[in-house]
Design a protein around this motif. Structure first.
Motif, PDB file in Angstrom:
ATOM      1  N   VAL A 197       1.133  -1.394  -0.201  1.00 11.47           N
ATOM      2  CA  VAL A 197       0.019   0.164   0.083  1.00 11.47           C
ATOM      3  C   VAL A 197       0.647   1.412  -0.442  1.00 11.47           C
ATOM      4  O   VAL A 197       0.308   2.381  -0.419  1.00 11.47           O
ATOM      5  N   ALA A 198       2.108   1.374   0.148  1.00  9.89           N
ATOM      6  CA  ALA A 198       2.513   2.107   0.771  1.00  9.89           C
ATOM      7  C   ALA A 198       3.497   2.788  -0.357  1.00  9.89           C
ATOM      8  O   ALA A 198       4.188   3.341  -1.156  1.00  9.89           O
ATOM      9  N   VAL A 199       4.145   1.562  -1.087  1.00 11.22           N
ATOM     10  CA  VAL A 199       5.399   1.167  -2.233  1.00 11.22           C
ATOM     11  C   VAL A 199       4.507   1.950  -3.489  1.00 11.22           C
ATOM     12  O   VAL A 199       5.341   2.520  -4.500  1.00 11.22           O
ATOM     13  N   ILE A 200       3.893   1.145  -3.646  1.00 10.57           N
ATOM     14  CA  ILE A 200       3.155   0.713  -5.024  1.00 10.57           C
ATOM     15  C   ILE A 200       2.930   2.330  -5.398  1.00 10.57           C
ATOM     16  O   ILE A 200       3.057   2.594  -6.633  1.00 10.57           O
ATOM     17  N   PRO A 201       1.537   3.635  -4.727  1.00  9.79           N
ATOM     18  CA  PRO A 201       1.781   4.515  -5.597  1.00  9.79           C
ATOM     19  C   PRO A 201       3.301   5.437  -5.351  1.00  9.79           C
ATOM     20  O   PRO A 201       3.198   6.254  -6.562  1.00  9.79           O
ATOM     21  N   LEU A 202       4.054   5.204  -4.416  1.00  8.24           N
ATOM     22  CA  LEU A 202       5.421   5.500  -4.885  1.00  8.24           C
ATOM     23  C   LEU A 202       6.220   5.876  -5.640  1.00  8.24           C
ATOM     24  O   LEU A 202       6.467   6.485  -6.500  1.00  8.24           O
ATOM     25  N   MET A 203       5.945   4.251  -6.605  1.00  7.54           N
ATOM     26  CA  MET A 203       6.513   3.948  -7.452  1.00  7.54           C
ATOM     27  C   MET A 203       6.445   4.307  -8.987  1.00  7.54           C
ATOM     28  O   MET A 203       6.244   4.490  -9.806  1.00  7.54           O
ATOM     29  N   LEU A 204       4.558   4.311  -8.797  1.00  9.31           N
ATOM     30  CA  LEU A 204       4.263   5.193  -9.581  1.00  9.31           C
ATOM     31  C   LEU A 204       4.257   6.260 -10.052  1.00  9.31           C
ATOM     32  O   LEU A 204       4.927   6.923 -10.854  1.00  9.31           O
TER      33      LEU A 204
END
Length: 454
Positions: A197-204
């Motif tokens: 939940v924390a990493v996926i938006p940041l990676m996008l």
């Protein structure tokens, strides 16, 4: 936790002193005071370590140069190469200590001032306003650079020390919370869900930033420039290697010519001490200046001829000059491509060229280097005094005031300096050529990829 308590105990005394000095028990006041106190201390310590590293680098280089005295040529080459490696490492450490991450100012250019014909009072008033404007702009620029300074190593050290000084209880609570989180993370499902939940938006967001059109265009432009720079370096590498080998041969030739001219200097010294009349037929050529006359004294102030290198050296230099016309266009690109040794070699090569692209052979001896130095040494001992009866009996038409005999000491220090400079230049060119070859060789990962494809 024991280590944390030990670290916080180290800051108890500064915390008490700063709290009393600020006149307030608030953590924020202590934090600000800590920043104001630690910043000059960290900067002073960094500058001190930087100066010590530079001094150690220069001392290492100078010590190696003194140890090269009365040594063989192979020993001189090894001493120069090893001391250059140590000097480069020490200077690298010193530069990393004070590195701020802010772009260095460009070299100041001396441009003509605009001086229109105006009244003196108007010019003075404009000068004062201009100075006030520049000072105010400098203050604003310094304040604006504070957030950038906070991202440097010194800034992080100051902030960390200030936090440990002003917020010990908060640091302990955060550390305890982190330990609890690490214990809770033993549950794989909850941990994996939280990370996703924390990493996926940041990676996008990061991916969107990397694939922007402007970013891709800049990256493509830099890659094309790097490819062109490597192509030019690949074409220039044989000429650079050849010049390095030519300079190595010049070291041997320099020592051989020095030995010959020192023998001629001893013959001239014997002629200056001669008391017997000369033989009927002299075996010396007048142009060799084994025997001087009054014309040597009268012409010694004349301008010496231009320094001309040997044909082999001139040919090798001309080849490098042709390639340097293209290499200097990509000079800044090589800072990202070459390793430290190769970059140092390129900088050394650049210092050999003038702004117009001509090779300045200030470290390369001329083909008659030692003959000219010997003649200059001899003519420096000729005097305008009247010749004596002993001079007339020995066939000398000029008076000589002799110094130390060449058998004891002659120009050995100049020889050592010249050989050292040649060894340094040859090593820099050799490092540049080796770096160019390393860039052309495939890396281990690339070789594995090639094997996988085959």
């Amino acid at each position: 936790m024991e280590l944390l308590e030990l670290i916080l105990g180290f800051f108890e005394r500064p915390r008490a002193v700063l709290s009393n000095a600020s006149g307030s028990d608030g953590n924020l006041a202590t934090f600000i005071s800590s920043i104001l106190v630690y910043t000059p201390l960290v900067l002073a310590g960094g500058l001190l370590l930087h100066g010590l590293m530079r001094a150690a680098a220069e001392a290492t280089r100078g010590c190696a140069r003194r140890l090269a005295s009365n040594a063989s040529l192979a020993t001189v080459i090894r001493l120069e190469s090893s001391s250059a490696r140590v000097e480069s490492a020490l200077r690298w450490i010193g530069s990393r200590i004070v590195r701020t991450g802010i772009a260095q100012p460009k070299r100041r250019m001396f441009l003509p001032a605009l001086t229109p014909r105006e009244h003196l009072t108007l010019r003075i008033g404009r000068w004062c306003l201009r100075k006030v404007w520049l000072i105010a702009w400098g203050i604003v620029a310094a304040v604006a650079s504070v957030p950038r300074l906070a991202r440097t190593g010194a800034g992080i050290a100051v902030l960390l020390a200030s936090v440990l000084t002003a917020f010990p209880e908060e640091v302990q609570s955060v550390t305890g919370a982190v330990q609890e989180v690490l214990q809770i993370m033993s549950l794989p499902e909850a941990t994996l869900t939280t990370i996703l939940v924390a990493v996926i938006p940041l990676m996008l967001v990061v991916l969107r930033f990397l694939i922007r059109e402007r970013t891709v265009t800049r990256r493509t432009f830099r890659r094309e420039r790097h490819v062109a720079a490597l192509h030019r370096l690949y074409q220039a590498t044989p000429a650079i290697e050849n010049l390095s080998h030519v300079f190595e041969d010049q070291m041997h030739e320099t020592i051989r010519a020095f030995t010959v001219e020192k023998h001629h200097a001893q013959e001239w010294h014997a002629w200056a001490h001669r008391t017997d009349p000369p033989s009927r037929s002299s075996r010396y050529d007048q142009n060799d200046h084994i025997e001087c006359d009054r014309s040597c004294l009268e012409n010694r102030a004349a301008k010496s001829p231009d320094r001309v290198s040997t044909e082999e050296v001139r040919t090798a230099i001309c080849e490098v000059e042709l390639h340097w016309q293209y290499l200097r266009d990509y000079y800044r690109n090589f800072a990202d491509l070459l390793p430290q040794r190769g970059w140092s070699g390129l900088v050394g090569l650049r210092f050999c060229f003038s702004g117009s692209g001509e090779f300045r052979a200030h470290k390369v001896p001329a083909h008659d280097e030692w003959r000219r130095r010997r003649i200059s040494w001899q003519h420096g001992q000729l005097t305008w005094a009247d010749i004596t009866a002993e001079d007339e009996a020995a066939g000398r038409s000029v008076s000589v005031e002799l110094t130390q005999s060449p058998k004891e000491a002659w120009l050995e220090e100049e020889l050592q300096d010249l050989v050292w400079d040649l060894a340094e230049l040859s090593r820099e060119l050799r490092d540049l050529a080796h770096a160019a070859h390393d860039l052309l060789r495939p890396r281990r990962i690339e070789r594995l990829a090639q094997l996988a494809e085959s």
